[in-house]
Design a protein around this motif. Structure first.
Motif, PDB file in Angstrom:
ATOM      1  N   TRP A  90       4.718  -1.040   5.770  1.00 32.45           N
ATOM      2  CA  TRP A  90       5.414  -0.166   6.697  1.00 32.45           C
ATOM      3  C   TRP A  90       6.427   0.662   5.917  1.00 32.45           C
ATOM      4  CZ3 TRP A  90       6.919  -3.758  11.426  1.00 32.45           C
ATOM      5  CH2 TRP A  90       5.755  -4.046  12.164  1.00 32.45           C
ATOM      6  N   ARG A  91       6.691   1.840   6.426  1.00 33.59           N
ATOM      7  CA  ARG A  91       7.714   2.691   5.825  1.00 33.59           C
ATOM      8  C   ARG A  91       9.106   2.219   6.268  1.00 33.59           C
ATOM      9  NH1 ARG A  91       8.918   8.271   5.212  1.00 33.59           N
ATOM     10  NH2 ARG A  91      11.098   8.306   4.500  1.00 33.59           N
ATOM     11  N   TRP A  92      10.049   2.114   5.310  1.00 33.84           N
ATOM     12  CA  TRP A  92      11.446   1.780   5.630  1.00 33.84           C
ATOM     13  C   TRP A  92      12.190   3.104   5.796  1.00 33.84           C
ATOM     14  CZ3 TRP A  92      14.136  -1.927   7.537  1.00 33.84           C
ATOM     15  CH2 TRP A  92      15.522  -1.967   7.383  1.00 33.84           C
ATOM     16  N   TYR A  93      12.359   3.542   7.043  1.00 40.29           N
ATOM     17  CA  TYR A  93      12.805   4.898   7.301  1.00 40.29           C
ATOM     18  C   TYR A  93      14.247   5.214   6.891  1.00 40.29           C
ATOM     19  CZ  TYR A  93       8.434   6.330   9.296  1.00 40.29           C
ATOM     20  OH  TYR A  93       7.117   6.660   9.433  1.00 40.29           O
ATOM     21  N   PRO A  94      15.148   4.234   6.767  1.00 43.63           N
ATOM     22  CA  PRO A  94      16.450   4.606   6.213  1.00 43.63           C
ATOM     23  C   PRO A  94      16.362   5.093   4.759  1.00 43.63           C
ATOM     24  CG  PRO A  94      16.617   2.547   7.423  1.00 43.63           C
ATOM     25  CD  PRO A  94      15.155   2.866   7.324  1.00 43.63           C
ATOM     26  N   SER A 154       0.838  -1.185   0.000  1.00 40.32           N
ATOM     27  CA  SER A 154       0.000   0.000   0.000  1.00 40.32           C
ATOM     28  C   SER A 154       0.878   1.243   0.000  1.00 40.32           C
ATOM     29  CB  SER A 154      -0.911   0.006   1.231  1.00 40.32           C
ATOM     30  OG  SER A 154      -0.133   0.070   2.415  1.00 40.32           O
ATOM     31  N   ALA A 155       0.344   2.311  -0.573  1.00 40.62           N
ATOM     32  CA  ALA A 155       1.088   3.570  -0.619  1.00 40.62           C
ATOM     33  C   ALA A 155       0.816   4.438   0.600  1.00 40.62           C
ATOM     34  CB  ALA A 155       0.722   4.335  -1.891  1.00 40.62           C
ATOM     35  N   ASP A 156      -0.080   3.973   1.459  1.00 36.52           N
ATOM     36  CA  ASP A 156      -0.427   4.722   2.671  1.00 36.52           C
ATOM     37  C   ASP A 156      -0.914   3.731   3.716  1.00 36.52           C
ATOM     38  OD1 ASP A 156      -3.072   4.088   1.844  1.00 36.52           O
ATOM     39  OD2 ASP A 156      -3.184   5.940   0.687  1.00 36.52           O
ATOM     40  N   SER A 157      -1.764   4.154   4.604  1.00 33.80           N
ATOM     41  CA  SER A 157      -2.209   3.281   5.699  1.00 33.80           C
ATOM     42  C   SER A 157      -3.317   2.316   5.280  1.00 33.80           C
ATOM     43  CB  SER A 157      -2.709   4.140   6.867  1.00 33.80           C
ATOM     44  OG  SER A 157      -3.784   4.976   6.452  1.00 33.80           O
ATOM     45  N   ARG A 158      -3.881   2.489   4.079  1.00 34.14           N
ATOM     46  CA  ARG A 158      -4.968   1.619   3.645  1.00 34.14           C
ATOM     47  C   ARG A 158      -4.425   0.327   3.057  1.00 34.14           C
ATOM     48  NH1 ARG A 158      -8.418   3.900  -0.679  1.00 34.14           N
ATOM     49  NH2 ARG A 158      -6.384   4.429  -1.584  1.00 34.14           N
ATOM     50  N   SER A 159      -5.233  -0.713   3.091  1.00 33.05           N
ATOM     51  CA  SER A 159      -4.918  -1.953   2.392  1.00 33.05           C
ATOM     52  C   SER A 159      -6.224  -2.590   1.947  1.00 33.05           C
ATOM     53  CB  SER A 159      -4.130  -2.912   3.289  1.00 33.05           C
ATOM     54  OG  SER A 159      -4.872  -3.264   4.437  1.00 33.05           O
TER      55      SER A 159
END
Length: 403
Positions: free
Chosen positions: A66-70, A41-46
């Protein structure tokens, strides 16, 4: 056919792998196939819904991510749920073929579950583990161990594919050497050449253009240093289009080099703005040494731009030295600057010659040829890789064409 494309990165992400997957999916829909895409997903939706990409309506199966913050923008599907999610989507879609675009998460899950169901699997590789090192947070002392494990993961996923592809012959050779596989197909990502309008007119200003992710692997330090070492009397400007974690660093570097007033970092832009810059620019620069193809370079060529690029990885497939631009040895700032100068100071006739060569070379990468080839792979037919490296035209041929 009913086709399920699996991707770890897909629009709205902006990168070569995502753009290829979008264009492939849209092209397949235009040919009457039923296309589903499974991606983070590109945001919090799935969930499952339809989305518009490249003018086509696609059935999207968006996975919780989830966002991969590195990394500045990357989101990833949850690895511990990927096998279960893959099974669910496969049972819902019941595809004739699965085509995964990377081995990281989505490709791994889909290849495992597709094999269980005896569904044909095609795997395409767009990345090298080496390119991801800067985002892993692995200490440098452990890089060799990490890369060995990473290539092992690549092999584990791709060995489940009935056919393996990558965008260029050099990339295919590198993949075979790194994995031990043989018979890897070289199939260009392609692009719709007709969507670009070449501008063969002389330029009123001299603009060096780069388009792509503003990240360390693109070697943009070299571009700024080469630009700074060029003769200021040329009156050139530099524009970087794209976004990434190196923006602040490059802004600071431009200041230290004394060229900040001649460097524009445009960030993310609209498709209309990008095409306008491709028509306005004088030369396209690509200093990356890790391109498995470079869709951005092909877009520049389809817009009729000469190219100056690093003589590395797959770029020599696109840039034929002395024809549609020049290659330079990576790290050789003086040569890079000289090659850019050669294009910017070329006569109108010489510049037009390079532009026409760009158009001739990129014509072999039209996406219709790419889709033709993938359709045959999907059906399990014997495939001959499309020829995309054109032999140099003889002067006599060019003269004849001009008569």
């Amino acid at each position: 056919m009913r086709i399920l494309i699996g991707a770890d990165t897909f629009g709205p992400d902006v990168n070569g792998a995502a753009k290829f997957a979008e264009r492939l999916a849209a092209g397949l829909v235009a040919r009457g196939h039923e296309v589903h895409v499974m991606a983070p997903s590109a945001d919090s939706r799935s969930g499952t819904w339809t989305e518009e990409h490249e003018g086509a309506t696609l059935v999207m199966h968006r996975l919780k991510s989830w966002r991969w913050y590195p990394h500045p923008w990357l989101r990833f599907a949850l690895p511990w749920r990927i096998v279960k999610n893959s099974a669910r989507v496969l049972d819902e879609v019941k595809p004739d073929v699965v085509h995964f675009q990377s081995h990281f998460v989505v490709g791994r899950g889909l290849s495992i579950e597709a094999r269980e169901r005896h569904i044909r699997v095609i795997g395409t590789n767009h990345t090298m583990p080496e390119n991801m090192m800067q985002f892993t947070l692995v200490p440098k002392i452990f890089h060799k161990i990490f890369l060995k494990a990473a290539w092992s993961a690549v092999r584990n996923t791709f060995e489940r594919a009935d056919a393996i592809t990558t965008p260029t012959r050099r990339a295919a050779d590198f993949f075979e050497q790194s994995t031990g596989f043989t018979g890897v197909h070289a199939i260009s990502c392609g692009l719709q050449v007709s969507n670009y309008t070449p501008n063969l007119e002389p330029r009123d200003e001299k603009v060096v253009l780069f388009v792509g992710r503003i990240e360390a692997e693109k070697n943009l330090d070299e571009l700024l240093k080469a630009f700074a070492s060029m003769d200021p009397s040329i009156g050139a400007k530099l524009e970087l289009v794209g976004h990434g974690d190196q923006v602040k660093h490059l802004e600071d570097l431009a200041v230290s080099l004394g060229i900040r007033d001649r460097v524009h970092l445009a960030g993310r832009v609209s498709e209309e703005y990008l095409k306008e810059q491709l028509r306005r620019a004088s030369v396209f620069a690509m200093p990356s040494i890790a391109e498995l193809q470079s869709i951005a370079t092909m877009e520049a060529m389809a817009s009729g731009l000469p190219v100056v690029a690093a003589d590395a990885m797959a770029l020599p497939h696109l840039v034929h030295d002395g024809e549609n631009g020049y290659l330079y040895q990576p790290g050789n700032i003086e040569e890079f600057a000289q090659r850019l100068t050669d294009v910017l100071t070329a006569s109108d006739r010489e510049r037009e010659r390079m532009q026409k060569h760009s158009l001739r070379i990129v014509a072999a990468h039209d996406i219709d040829r790419t889709i033709d080839t993938f359709e045959r792979l999907y059906r399990g037919e014997t495939v001959t890789d499309p020829v995309t490296d054109l032999a140099p035209e003889r002067e006599s041929d060019e003269a004849g064409a001009g008569r």
